[in-house]
Design a protein around this motif. Structure first.
Motif, PDB file in Angstrom:
ATOM      1  N   TYR A  46       0.803  -1.184   0.151  1.00 34.47           N
ATOM      2  CA  TYR A  46       0.068  -0.070   0.024  1.00 34.47           C
ATOM      3  C   TYR A  46       0.666   1.272   0.004  1.00 34.47           C
ATOM      4  O   TYR A  46       1.723   1.451   0.673  1.00 34.47           O
ATOM      5  CB  TYR A  46      -0.974   0.046   1.120  1.00 34.47           C
TER       6      TYR A  46
ATOM      7  N   GLU B 112       0.956   5.687  -1.392  1.00 33.23           N
ATOM      8  CA  GLU B 112       0.214   6.890  -1.562  1.00 33.23           C
ATOM      9  C   GLU B 112      -0.221   6.891  -2.993  1.00 33.23           C
ATOM     10  O   GLU B 112       0.120   6.267  -3.759  1.00 33.23           O
ATOM     11  CB  GLU B 112       1.006   8.190  -1.370  1.00 33.23           C
ATOM     12  N   GLY B 113      -1.570   7.337  -2.808  1.00 38.15           N
ATOM     13  CA  GLY B 113      -2.203   7.449  -4.385  1.00 38.15           C
ATOM     14  C   GLY B 113      -3.650   7.347  -3.820  1.00 38.15           C
ATOM     15  O   GLY B 113      -4.182   7.065  -2.965  1.00 38.15           O
ATOM     16  N   GLU B 114      -4.611   7.040  -5.225  1.00 37.22           N
ATOM     17  CA  GLU B 114      -6.012   7.043  -5.191  1.00 37.22           C
ATOM     18  C   GLU B 114      -6.192   5.573  -4.410  1.00 37.22           C
ATOM     19  O   GLU B 114      -5.535   4.504  -4.718  1.00 37.22           O
ATOM     20  CB  GLU B 114      -6.264   6.667  -6.659  1.00 37.22           C
ATOM     21  N   PRO B 115      -6.917   5.545  -3.214  1.00 41.69           N
ATOM     22  CA  PRO B 115      -7.340   4.496  -2.452  1.00 41.69           C
ATOM     23  C   PRO B 115      -8.036   3.575  -3.195  1.00 41.69           C
ATOM     24  O   PRO B 115      -8.932   3.607  -4.030  1.00 41.69           O
ATOM     25  CB  PRO B 115      -8.340   5.038  -1.357  1.00 41.69           C
ATOM     26  N   THR B 116      -7.740   2.126  -2.988  1.00 40.43           N
ATOM     27  CA  THR B 116      -8.364   1.124  -3.764  1.00 40.43           C
ATOM     28  C   THR B 116      -9.688   0.655  -2.944  1.00 40.43           C
ATOM     29  O   THR B 116      -9.311   0.321  -1.431  1.00 40.43           O
ATOM     30  CB  THR B 116      -7.335  -0.152  -3.752  1.00 40.43           C
TER      31      THR B 116
ATOM     32  N   HIS C 287      -3.666   2.858  -1.620  1.00 38.55           N
ATOM     33  CA  HIS C 287      -3.574   2.502  -2.957  1.00 38.55           C
ATOM     34  C   HIS C 287      -2.773   1.170  -3.267  1.00 38.55           C
ATOM     35  O   HIS C 287      -1.827   1.106  -2.646  1.00 38.55           O
ATOM     36  CB  HIS C 287      -2.625   3.302  -3.668  1.00 38.55           C
ATOM     37  N   GLU C 288      -3.491   0.083  -3.404  1.00 39.22           N
ATOM     38  CA  GLU C 288      -3.057  -1.283  -3.294  1.00 39.22           C
ATOM     39  C   GLU C 288      -2.288  -1.788  -4.629  1.00 39.22           C
ATOM     40  O   GLU C 288      -2.749  -1.676  -5.865  1.00 39.22           O
ATOM     41  CB  GLU C 288      -4.320  -2.298  -3.224  1.00 39.22           C
TER      42      GLU C 288
END
Length: 176
Positions: free
Chosen positions: A94, A96-100, A119-120
């Motif tokens: 995981y 940083e970034g758009e959460p999955t 973000h996965e």
């Protein structure tokens, strides 16, 4: 800790990674001062760590989580950049970034406030991902655990910044 070392050696065997006797003696059990090794911890062997580069093997037991952290800048160094390459099992990473939505990992109970990036990236054997310096990340072993090779710039674990303020990355020796 002896049981953790035996389980670590077993996962290395499953991954086809042969360690020398000296390397087996240097298996580090990182329990982060939390006393929850099965839930939040990591086992590792450092092959080399110089002022230019680092190579390690990381072992995660099934469901074991390396807590959220980042490798910050140190002086003129922008912080550790690391590439994770899965050798055995699966690892849920995981960053940083758009959460999955509906992530596969289970955030360790009681530590939910200390996991903030979702973000996965799922790594299976032969797959890899590079984490930029100073990036929050955490990872967890899948159902069969995981063995992950880490290739990175210099590792300075003592400067890692963990989201959970209770974590102690470097063991503390208490004097009488």
């Amino acid at each position: 800790m002896q049981i953790a070392r035996q389980r670590t050696a077993e996962l290395f065997r499953h991954a086809g990674i042969v360690l020398s006797e000296e390397e087996k003696e240097r298996i580090e059990i990182a329990e982060f001062g939390l006393g929850q090794l099965e839930r939040q911890g990591l086992e590792l062997v450092t092959y080399v760590n110089t002022g230019r580069y680092c190579a390690k093997e990381l072992v995660l037991f099934p469901g074991q989580t390396c807590p959220e952290h980042k490798h910050p800048p140190i002086g003129d160094d922008p912080g550790k950049m690391e590439t994770f390459r899965c050798r055995y099992g699966s690892v849920f990473l995981y960053v940083e970034g758009e959460p999955t939505p509906d992530i596969r990992a289970l955030v360790p109970e009681g530590s939910e406030n200390y996991y903030t990036v979702f973000h996965e990236i799922v790594l299976l054997p032969g797959e890899q991902y590079t984490i930029p310096p100073n990036t929050l990340h955490w990872f967890q072993g899948g159902d069969e655990g995981a063995v992950v090779s880490e290739f990175s710039s210099t590792s300075r674990d003592e400067f890692d910044v963990f989201t959970d303020p209770h974590i102690k990355r470097m063991p503390e020796i208490e004097e009488d």
